[in-house]
Design a protein around this motif. Structure first.
Motif, short mmCIF file in Angstrom:
data_model
loop_
_atom_site.label_atom_id
_atom_site.label_comp_id
_atom_site.label_asym_id
_atom_site.label_seq_id
_atom_site.Cartn_x
_atom_site.Cartn_y
_atom_site.Cartn_z
N GLN B 40 36.11 46.69 26.54
CA GLN B 40 34.76 47.13 26.91
C GLN B 40 33.84 45.91 26.93
O GLN B 40 33.61 45.31 25.88
CB GLN B 40 34.21 48.15 25.89
CG GLN B 40 35.01 49.43 25.80
CD GLN B 40 36.29 49.28 24.99
OE1 GLN B 40 36.30 48.57 23.99
NE2 GLN B 40 37.37 49.90 25.43
N ASP B 43 28.27 43.57 27.90
CA ASP B 43 27.24 43.93 28.88
C ASP B 43 27.81 45.08 29.71
O ASP B 43 28.70 44.87 30.54
CB ASP B 43 26.94 42.71 29.76
CG ASP B 43 25.96 43.04 30.88
OD1 ASP B 43 25.62 44.24 31.07
OD2 ASP B 43 25.56 42.10 31.58
N ASN B 44 27.31 46.31 29.49
CA ASN B 44 27.97 47.44 30.15
C ASN B 44 27.64 47.56 31.63
O ASN B 44 28.06 48.49 32.30
CB ASN B 44 27.74 48.76 29.39
CG ASN B 44 26.27 49.03 29.20
OD1 ASN B 44 25.43 48.56 29.97
ND2 ASN B 44 25.95 49.79 28.17
N ASP B 47 31.71 45.36 35.36
CA ASP B 47 32.96 46.08 35.58
C ASP B 47 34.06 45.02 35.74
O ASP B 47 34.12 44.32 36.75
CB ASP B 47 32.85 46.94 36.86
CG ASP B 47 34.16 47.66 37.16
OD1 ASP B 47 35.15 47.47 36.41
OD2 ASP B 47 34.18 48.42 38.15
N GLY B 59 33.41 40.85 25.12
CA GLY B 59 33.52 42.28 24.90
C GLY B 59 34.39 42.59 23.71
O GLY B 59 34.72 41.70 22.93
#
Lengths: 469, 469
Positions: B40, B43-44, B47, B59
């Protein structure tokens, strides 16, 4: 902090010898500029000095036309790096010669070699993490069981710090009431109800004490849970141990670097690491306490989290109970849990087993398991009982488990200060004196996360780190 | 190549145990997609499956809500990666537990553990490097002296391959002439002048032989130059060795991971690695050859690149010359260079030293140096003579030095084939038979860079690699 000078660039290998790839870390303002003097990007359109943070650049490192290696360079810009400073990480071939040369030419360019833990210390100094999180970095690297990893990971992510901060907040609130009283002390006003205040302090002290008492478990999980095997010679202690360790050896051997320089045998069970410590020459029977009198054996038993007392199925229920009792006398209230293992159960009938079980139930306060090392029977039960003997339930709240001796000491000091506060309330001591103890309790609690930390304590904490971290 | 299946994703740790950071490599089509299932980004907005090559992403790796570690992931897109395939490199904390868990959950996702050298083998299969370059990867990781590193670095950058390709080109040109003759063989035409053809083959064979003969030096540089110390007991061999090694120990000790599991002593001098091999119980005097008759001592002396024959200053010139002669008889034409060290020079007068020097000059064909281990005198001269004894001049053209036994064997085979071609010309053998030998010489030369390489040779080459490379 005087240890960290502004503008000083440090470097160190972050991986140890061997392997295919090695990583060299460089941190400090100007790190990228310095690297650019010895690094040529493969794509000559790229200017590394203009590279953004989180860039990855392929190229070669050379010095005075001497080709040293093809490397991958990661660029990090302050404050978005591990240390919070400008950083580069050089991923090179894992040759001692190459690593040595790269560090050598970095030093030629004015970079200094990092002291152990200096990268993490800089992260702390730059506010990237608090002290307990920084300490968790060392723990997470050393963690060799799932439970130890969970504790360290929770601490690293700030879980433990949050718990401490919550406590600290309650103490500070309480302190402000006391200080308020002091400001108006000439008017001899008591703002808060002393009874309610005592209740608050008791509540906080209770939480502090509960945290401190978790250190025994936390430390055992971090270092491995000490299991002492006791019993007279030839009852099959070694065979039982070998049987327990059998599968484990296979599990451990496929992880590179897990071999440990320890004479103790270790076993992973249910995500926990158990350390088995053998005691030789323990005889059963209440009148044999003198025989186990050697202080070494006594101290091993007292330090144990679990004691496996091994007897034989052909023993009488009284002699088994006596063995358990003699061990219990030594361990006292040390917290060690006792498990009786009745070995060689294949030598007696099922009827006799049932009988012995009933007899033991009445006269022995600890669980007794029937096993046969020679027939490999009952070992699964021993494994389950070992796991059950550790309060794994507490692990569901890893933020409330203390793993670090420094934190434990700090909590003990907080507790002592709070006890003095309670004594003061009881004895009607002047508020000015009570306020001193309250301030001290806040000071001690702050030591854990580094809110108030003398320089020497900092130096000591980070010197335990490995180089490159 | 049947060893590498399309779409099979492999993973392995690329660093060895210890250190602060560990690197796990994943290679194969779909590597990024697979990683995205357990990774993950911090920084969401990011992608990872859409990340470009050479992206660096921070992540966490977790599995079923179990937090495993905060990591840095490098993304590489085919063909711009080490293997030429889609790749990710996971930079995690160097805990055995974390590395084990990450590899474990990658395996759960269908990734397979890589065989030793499988990453480099894929790089070769995907045309990222030729065979001699791939072999240089292993050499560059193992290089522990500047000279060894230079040879490996030159080979890795294709210098050696270019030299071999040039030779191959000349052979192919020559072969095409021969083949042309064959096509018109019924007409009994000789297109090229046989005399000129012979000259060409001699020229090529000469180059091949010179390359092959460089293997002795190349191999010595790669593995360390074997120096045998000979002399009767108590002449001060150990003291001299200790004196030579004195500074070295300090130099070596500050590079992590350079300690070598060898009983021999090693010394870095002038960028070269010298391996000192002691022979016990060698007595001077021509009539003592029987005493050194043990085959072990003989074979050590024959395998030596340099022999240090240690005598005492109080010895006569004849006995020193006899020592040198007896060693020379054993080493014969093995190519070992002999240096006589006359120790304990502090025991004789300067006049006697000058006298002995003159005497030895006439009766001893090798350099003689006067030293005093007890007074630490003359050691610098020994160091210089050691460096001078290696033809370091050849190192200026590292592309013409063979370091690999497999290459040496191939060159020997090329040379044999070319000798048969020359014999054929001389004996008037039919062109069709000569053509076979020419084709074979091209085949053998091609084995070096992998232009023509049977599968079994490939498997053997890459199995010598470490995991993760």
């Amino acid at each position: 902090m005087n240890q960290v000078q502004k503008g000083k660039i440090i470097c160190a290998p972050a991986t140890s010898g061997g392997g295919a790839i090695a990583l060299i870390r460089v941190s400090g303002q100007g790190a990228v500029e310095t690297l650019s003097e010895i690094f040529q990007p493969a794509d000559n359109q790229i200017d590394i000095t203009k590279a953004k943070g989180y860039s990855l650049i392929l190229g070669t490192i050379s010095s005075h036309d001497e080709f040293i290696d093809q490397v991958l360079v990661s660029v990090f810009r302050a404050p978005h790096s591990y240390t919070g400073e400008e950083m580069v990480e050089i991923s090179c071939h894992a040759s001692p010669f190459i690593q040595h040369r790269i560090i050598e030419i970095l030093i030629e360019k004015g970079v200094e070699t990092a002291a152990p833990g200096e990268f993490t210390m800089r992260a702390f100094m730059n506010g990237k993490m608090d002290l307990s999180q920084a300490e968790a970095v060392a723990d997470i690297i050393a963690a060799d069981s799932e439970a130890a990893h969970r504790l360290a990971a929770s601490q690293l992510r700030g879980g433990f710090s949050a718990g401490i901060e919550k406590l600290r907040h309650e103490l500070v609130t309480f302190a402000s009431l006391i200080e308020l009283e002091l400001d108006f002390s000439e008017e001899d006003v008591q703002f808060a109800n002393r009874f309610a205040m005592t209740e608050t302090v008791i509540k906080i002290k209770d939480m502090v004490d509960r945290l401190a008492s978790s250190f025994r478990l936390g430390n055992a999980i971090r270092k491995g849970i000490p299991v002492v095997i006791a019993g007279r010679p030839n009852v099959g202690k070694s065979s039982l141990l070998n049987l327990l360790l059998q599968e484990e050896r296979a599990i451990v051997s496929d992880i590179p670097g897990t071999t440990r320089d320890t004479i103790e045998e270790v076993l992973h069970l249910g995500g926990l690491l158990f350390r088995f410590i053998d005691t030789a020459g323990l005889r059963e029977g209440g009148d044999e306490i003198e025989e186990l009198g050697m202080e070494r054996t006594r101290s091993k038993l007292r330090a144990a989290e679990v004691v496996l007392a091994v007897a034989e199925a052909t023993d009488t229920d009284e002699s088994i109970a006596a063995l358990a009792a003699s061990i219990g006398e030594i361990t006292g209230n040390s917290g060690a849990r006792l498990i009786v293992l009745v070995n060689k159960s294949d030598l007696i009938t099922r009827k006799r087993i049932a009988e012995l079980k009933r007899e033991l139930k009445d006269i022995c306060p600890c669980p007794a398991l029937f096993v046969s090392a020679s027939q490999s029977e009952g070992i699964e039960q021993v494994r389950k009982q070992l796991i059950a003997s550790v309060e794994t339930g507490k692990l569901d709240n890893p933020q409330y488990i203390v793993t670090n001796a420094r934190h434990y000491e700090a909590l003990k000091n907080v507790s002592d200060s709070l006890r003095r506060v309670l004594d003061g309330f009881r004895d009607g001591i002047p508020t000015v004196l009570i306020a001193t103890d309250v301030r001290q309790s806040i000071y001690y609690l702050g030591q854990i996360t580094g809110r108030i930390t003398p320089d020497d304590i900092l130096g000591e904490i980070f010197s335990k780190f490995c180089i490159g971290k």
